[in-house]
Design a protein around this motif. Structure first.
Motif, short mmCIF file in Angstrom:
data_model
loop_
_atom_site.label_atom_id
_atom_site.label_comp_id
_atom_site.label_asym_id
_atom_site.label_seq_id
_atom_site.Cartn_x
_atom_site.Cartn_y
_atom_site.Cartn_z
N GLY A 1 -3.55 -3.84 15.52
CA GLY A 1 -4.52 -2.85 15.38
C GLY A 1 -5.53 -3.05 16.65
N GLY A 2 -5.61 -4.14 17.38
CA GLY A 2 -6.47 -4.37 18.42
C GLY A 2 -6.20 -3.46 19.63
N PRO A 3 -7.13 -3.41 20.58
CA PRO A 3 -6.96 -2.58 21.55
C PRO A 3 -5.54 -2.69 22.59
CG PRO A 3 -9.21 -3.75 21.87
CD PRO A 3 -8.47 -4.48 20.47
N PHE A 4 -5.39 -1.65 22.98
CA PHE A 4 -3.96 -1.71 23.45
C PHE A 4 -3.98 -0.44 24.61
CE2 PHE A 4 -0.58 -4.24 21.66
CZ PHE A 4 0.63 -3.49 22.38
N LEU A 5 -3.18 -0.85 25.62
CA LEU A 5 -2.77 -0.06 26.79
C LEU A 5 -1.51 0.22 26.53
CD1 LEU A 5 -3.24 1.73 29.46
CD2 LEU A 5 -3.01 -0.77 30.83
N GLU A 6 -1.05 1.64 26.62
CA GLU A 6 0.50 1.77 26.70
C GLU A 6 0.75 2.90 27.65
OE1 GLU A 6 2.39 2.77 22.49
OE2 GLU A 6 1.72 4.65 23.21
N LEU A 7 2.13 2.70 28.28
CA LEU A 7 2.92 3.70 28.96
C LEU A 7 4.18 3.61 28.33
CD1 LEU A 7 0.40 2.32 31.04
CD2 LEU A 7 2.23 3.07 32.72
N ARG A 8 4.51 5.10 28.32
CA ARG A 8 5.96 5.35 27.61
C ARG A 8 6.55 6.45 28.79
NH1 ARG A 8 5.51 1.59 25.41
NH2 ARG A 8 5.47 0.91 23.45
N GLY A 9 7.78 6.09 29.00
CA GLY A 9 8.44 6.85 30.02
C GLY A 9 8.03 7.64 31.02
N VAL A 10 7.00 6.82 31.81
CA VAL A 10 6.17 7.38 32.72
C VAL A 10 7.03 7.61 34.19
CG1 VAL A 10 4.14 7.12 34.39
CG2 VAL A 10 4.03 6.72 32.05
N SER A 11 6.97 8.84 34.68
CA SER A 11 7.89 9.01 35.83
C SER A 11 6.78 9.82 36.74
CB SER A 11 9.04 9.81 35.68
OG SER A 11 10.00 9.18 34.98
N VAL A 12 6.75 9.16 38.20
CA VAL A 12 6.16 9.96 39.07
C VAL A 12 7.09 10.12 40.44
CG1 VAL A 12 4.13 9.81 40.72
CG2 VAL A 12 3.86 8.89 38.55
N PRO A 13 7.23 11.47 40.69
CA PRO A 13 8.40 11.57 41.63
C PRO A 13 8.13 10.82 42.93
CG PRO A 13 7.66 13.62 40.67
CD PRO A 13 6.73 12.56 40.27
N GLY A 14 9.34 10.24 43.42
CA GLY A 14 9.45 9.17 44.40
C GLY A 14 8.82 7.97 44.15
N ARG A 15 8.15 7.50 43.09
CA ARG A 15 7.49 6.41 42.84
C ARG A 15 7.73 5.54 41.59
NH1 ARG A 15 1.22 6.62 44.52
NH2 ARG A 15 1.84 4.41 44.96
N LEU A 16 7.76 6.16 40.53
CA LEU A 16 7.90 5.74 38.98
C LEU A 16 9.47 6.31 38.50
CD1 LEU A 16 4.40 4.73 37.85
CD2 LEU A 16 6.21 3.26 38.82
N ARG A 17 10.21 6.01 37.80
CA ARG A 17 11.08 6.23 37.02
C ARG A 17 11.15 5.83 35.50
NH1 ARG A 17 16.60 6.12 39.95
NH2 ARG A 17 15.85 3.87 40.35
N GLU A 18 10.82 6.58 34.47
CA GLU A 18 10.77 6.12 33.03
C GLU A 18 10.32 4.59 33.01
OE1 GLU A 18 12.11 8.07 30.48
OE2 GLU A 18 12.12 9.69 32.24
N VAL A 19 9.11 4.35 33.37
CA VAL A 19 8.37 3.36 33.07
C VAL A 19 7.60 3.08 31.70
CG1 VAL A 19 6.76 1.52 33.99
CG2 VAL A 19 8.35 2.79 35.44
N SER A 20 7.95 1.89 30.92
CA SER A 20 7.16 1.84 29.83
C SER A 20 6.72 0.43 29.85
CB SER A 20 8.31 2.03 28.59
OG SER A 20 8.59 3.22 28.28
N LEU A 21 5.45 0.21 29.25
CA LEU A 21 5.02 -1.29 28.83
C LEU A 21 3.60 -0.95 28.08
CD1 LEU A 21 1.93 -1.60 30.52
CD2 LEU A 21 3.45 -1.27 32.61
N ASP A 22 3.51 -2.03 27.53
CA ASP A 22 2.60 -2.45 26.35
C ASP A 22 1.80 -3.63 26.96
OD1 ASP A 22 3.49 -0.62 24.47
OD2 ASP A 22 4.92 -1.97 23.55
N ALA A 23 0.29 -3.35 26.80
CA ALA A 23 -0.48 -4.30 27.48
C ALA A 23 -1.47 -4.72 26.40
CB ALA A 23 -1.17 -4.16 28.69
N PRO A 24 -1.57 -5.73 25.71
CA PRO A 24 -2.54 -5.90 24.42
C PRO A 24 -3.72 -6.83 24.93
CG PRO A 24 -0.91 -7.63 24.59
CD PRO A 24 -0.44 -6.69 25.82
N ALA A 25 -4.63 -6.56 24.40
CA ALA A 25 -5.89 -7.42 24.97
C ALA A 25 -5.46 -8.83 24.79
CB ALA A 25 -7.24 -7.03 23.89
N GLY A 26 -6.25 -9.62 25.62
CA GLY A 26 -6.26 -11.13 25.79
C GLY A 26 -5.00 -11.42 26.47
#
Length: 500
Positions: free
Chosen positions: A254-279
């Motif tokens: 339940g703490g602070p969290f940064l989340e990417l899910r299936g992120v695509s940017v044409p020519g740069r990113l393809r289906e990128v997912s990551l979780d970044a928790p505090a600490g």
């Protein structure tokens, strides 16, 4: 066929090449690999006539040659396809393929003859484009294939391919590999430069490794060397994982969290997912254009993904850099002159800039005394050697970079994004900034860092996500996290199972 011996080249007091050499034979692909700055580009430019060496010699078919320029080298049968696309966007495909005019008839350019020569080469590479199409309308991958076609039309005996697949899709890269094999079967000598070691091992029969301007592995049969040995030759001895202190992840449910899910940017990113928790300090790494830096831009709102979602700790999606800053994202760049500081302003004006100007937290008419007092607290906390009213441009590089940290910390961010945070600072300032970064994570902030210094990533991070072609291909963490393993993962797409 082509023998380069004892080549040296200095720029100022720096030796780009120090007695380097290479031997290319007919009917083979010879790979040249090395870290950035190892001297690969300089060696290739000398062989292709772009740069003249300070010393050494080149022989072609047993005869000494000294090329005056790239056109002279091409006239001798040495052609190069550079990493940087060098097409002319406002000209047609055919005009790009014959930059010096091509075959003539009656003193005029013979377009039909040009097409007869060009079409078989275009088809061989699977490049289905109209001869009269403007090159600026073609995708970057097609422009790179067009450059290869242009080189082949000179009927070279030696073909240099410098990062030829950097802009190509997997399908196009496969066609290029097949074409390269057909070329060597015809008797060409191909020098193949690539950062992607798995690609090199599939294509080349022999390999040479450059390190610090010197050849440290000379024309070894590819069958006799493995990925690990190549990386060791590129870096030197494979050292152990960095011993720097790594605090445990302090994230709680339940703490602070940064989340990417299936992120695509044409020519740069393809289906990128990551979780970044505090600490936790999370690194992103990759070769140039791998996509890892695009992750930082997405989180900071500088680019918006075409698909997928990005969720900041406050539950919002970054719509712009201004919105991301308002949502608690700090962007600390190593480019302190271009993107970090106002060097002609006082320290207090820089350190309070984000809160005062970007977020408007200090009101319409802030009192300088309060801002100066807040600046003094940051100077003490970050051990910045200067006074609040000192001109920022007069500080040392290390103190300027700590001032970049200070201006963002003054805004109390929840997410700290760092791009080469210690670039160009001395070892003492670097160590102090590493402690600042560890303290940020220890205080419960989310930390995302990219660095061209792999030792820095190994020292700082709990884990590093490695990118290739816009995707995460490996995660290096724990005892496995070292410069050697990161370089192996960046170049090969995976690190050593189980670490060292």
């Amino acid at each position: 066929m082509l023998v380069a011996s004892g080549l040296s080249k200095h720029y100022g007091g720096v030796a780009a090449l120090d007695g380097a050499g290479i031997t290319l034979e007919r009917g083979e692909v010879h790979a040249l690999v090395g870290e950035n700055g190892a001297g690969k580009s300089t060696l290739v430019k000398i062989i292709s006539g772009v740069v003249r060496p300070d010393g050494g010699s080149i022989e072609l078919d047993g005869r000494p040659v000294a090329f005056t320029d790239a056109r002279d080298a091409a006239a001798h049968g040495v052609a190069i396809v550079s990493q940087e696309v060098m097409t002319f966007g406002d000209l047609t495909v055919l005009e790009n393929l014959f930059p010096y005019g091509g075959p003539r008839r009656g003193g005029l350019v013979n377009r039909r003859a040009m097409e007869r020569l060009a079409m078989p080469v275009l088809e061989e590479l699977g490049l289905r484009v109209r001869p009269d199409a403007r090159v600026e309308t073609l995708p970057l991958a097609d422009q790179q294939l067009l450059e290869i076609c242009r080189a082949l039309l000179t009927e070279p005996r030696v073909l240099i391919l410098d990062e030829p697949t950097s802009a190509l899709s997997r399908e196009a890269a496969g066609r290029l590999a097949q074409t390269t094999q057909r070329l060597v079967e015809r008797g060409l000598a191909v020098l193949y430069i690539s950062h992607y070691l798995e690609e090199v091992m599939r294509v080349a029969g022999r390999v040479s490794v450059l390190r610090d301007g010197r050849i440290v592995l000379n024309g070894v049969a590819m069958a006799e060397v493995g990925l690990d040995a190549l990386v060791t030759a590129m870096l030197g001895t494979a050292g152990p994982a960095a011993p720097g202190p790594r605090r445990r992840v302090r994230a709680v449910r339940g703490g602070p969290f940064l989340e990417l899910r299936g992120v695509s940017v044409p020519g740069r990113l393809r289906e990128v997912s990551l979780d970044a928790p505090a600490g936790e300090i999370i690194g992103v790494a990759g070769l140039q254009g791998a996509g890892h830096l695009a992750v930082l831009e997405v989180v900071c709102g500088q680019i918006r993904p075409a698909t997928g979602t990005v969720r900041l700790p406050d539950g919002t999606t970054p719509r712009s850099l201004r919105h991301a800053v308002g949502a608690g994202v700090a962007y600390i760049s190593g480019d302190r002159k271009g993107r970090g500081l106002m060097l002609d302003k006082a320290l207090w004006e820089n350190i309070t800039a984000v809160s005062r100007l970007g977020l408007g937290r200090d009101g319409m008419m802030p009192r300088p005394r309060r801002l100066i007092e807040r600046t003094r607290l940051q100077l003490v906390k970050l051990r910045i050697r200067g006074r609040a009213d000192d001109l920022t441009g007069e500080l040392s590089g290390g103190n300027q970079q700590k001032a970049v940290f200070a201006k963002w910390l003054d805004a109390s961010p929840s997410v700290v994004v760092l791009d080469d945070p210690t670039r160009g600072v001395d070892i003492g300032a670097r160590a102090e900034m590493h402690e600042i970064i560890r303290d940020l994570a220890g205080d419960g902030r989310i930390v995302l860092v990219a660095s061209t210094d792999l030792i820095e990533l190994a020292e700082l991070c709990h884990r590093v996500l490695v990118f290739q072609h816009g995707r995460i291909v490996d995660t290096v963490d724990g005892d496995q996290l070292s410069e050697h393993e990161l370089s192996l993962a960046m170049n090969a797409g995976f690190s050593t199972p189980g670490g060292r």
